[in-house]
Structure formats: structure tokens, C-alpha cells
Design an enzyme around this catalytic site. Structure first.
Site, mmCIF file in Angstrom:
data_model
loop_
_atom_site.group_PDB
_atom_site.id
_atom_site.type_symbol
_atom_site.label_atom_id
_atom_site.label_comp_id
_atom_site.label_asym_id
_atom_site.label_seq_id
_atom_site.Cartn_x
_atom_site.Cartn_y
_atom_site.Cartn_z
ATOM 1 N N CYS A 54 0.862 -1.180 0.000
ATOM 2 C CA CYS A 54 0.000 0.000 0.000
ATOM 3 C C CYS A 54 0.905 1.239 0.000
ATOM 4 C CB CYS A 54 -0.894 -0.003 1.231
ATOM 5 S SG CYS A 54 -1.840 1.526 1.420
ATOM 6 N N ASP A 61 -0.442 -5.746 0.274
ATOM 7 C CA ASP A 61 -1.711 -5.976 -0.419
ATOM 8 C C ASP A 61 -1.570 -7.273 -1.190
ATOM 9 O OD1 ASP A 61 -3.181 -3.665 0.329
ATOM 10 O OD2 ASP A 61 -2.095 -2.477 -1.146
#
Length: 156
Positions: A54, A61
Site C-alpha cells: 500500500c 496488499d
């Protein structure tokens, strides 16, 4: 963007020890001649454990990517694709940027007849984000199976 100067001759990575590129920009995607030039067919890569970071929090992520393409004169060599995709592990970008950027880089360098990518991202903050991109309409007569990644409720 680094391009492979030997893309039309021999793969750079097959049979070699290969370090993970430090970033997607430094990664070299290797292309080899399509062994079935003139045939209309679909190649699929399923990447169920794609990771990036992120750009705001630095937290990981996770996504399930599906890349479908109809080759033209070249195909992407899978080891170089794995190294390219692995280089995103320490790359901070939003889901949209990762998904669309991967599709655009492959389309720009490989020049397939057609390409699509589906990015099925696992939730962070309670919201799963799915991102889709393609080069245009698929060629007439191309068998196009569903990507078969269920909506988030069924993933996992």
C-alpha cells in the site's frame, strides 16, 4: 523501462540463476518467438499469490491476477514474468496502478493480438477492489473462457 536486447534470439533467464529485480521498472520481460504464429489461441497466466505494498501505509496488499492474451509474433517467457511480478513485493502502488500497469507493459512490449488482465484484490479496510483492463475487443473466433475467480465472498 528496460527492454531485452535479445528478445528475438534467446531467453535471458531460462536455465540461469536470476535475482529478483529491485523494482518493476528494473525488471526485464523476456519475449521469445511464438511457436504457433498465425494460429489464434489464448494463453492464460493465473497468479493467485500476487503481492505489492500500500503506498499510504506500507502494509502488504494481496491479489489473484489472471492474465489472458492472444499472442502475435512473440510470447512472454514465464520465468521473466515471474521475476517481474515478484518485483512488486516491495513496490508501493495502488491496486489500479499495479493491475493496469502490468497489462499495459505486456501489451506495449509484446504486442499481442489482444490482452486482458483481471486483478482480484483481497480487502484492506473492509473493501475488496477488483480491477480489469484490456487492449480492446478480442479477435473474432478467439475462445475466451471466464476468469473463474469468484467474488470476494467465495474467495479464500
Amino acid at each position: 523501462m528496460t527492454e531485452n536486447p535479445t528478445a528475438k534470439t534467446a531467453p535471458l533467464f531460462l536455465g540461469q540463476d536470476s535475482a529478483m529485480p529491485a523494482s518493476p521498472e528494473e525488471a526485464i520481460l523476456d519475449y521469445v518467438p511464438n511457436p504457433r504464429t498465425g494460429e489464434l489461441y489464448l494463453t492464460r497466466f493465473a497468479i493467485p499469490e500476487f503481492t505489492s505494498l500500500c503506498p499510504v501505509t506500507g502494509q502488504p496488499d494481496f491479489a489473484h491476477l489472471v492474465i489472458d492474451y492472444a499472442p502475435d509474433k512473440t510470447i512472454v517467457e514465464s520465468k521473466s514474468l515471474k521475476l517481474f511480478l515478484g518485483s512488486f513485493r516491495n513496490h508501493a502502488a495502488f491496486h489500479e496502478d499495479c493491475t493496469v500497469g502490468i497489462g499495459q507493459r505486456l501489451a506495449t512490449e509484446m504486442k499481442p493480438q489482444w490482452l486482458r488482465i483481471g486483478g482480484y484484490w483481497y480487502p484492506r479496510g473492509g473493501i475488496p477492489i477488483d480491477v480489469f483492463w484490456q487492449t480492446g475487443e478480442p479477435p473474432k473466433g478467439l475462445w475466451l473462457p471466464d476468469q473463474d475467480v469468484p467474488s470476494y465472498r467465495g474467495r479464500g
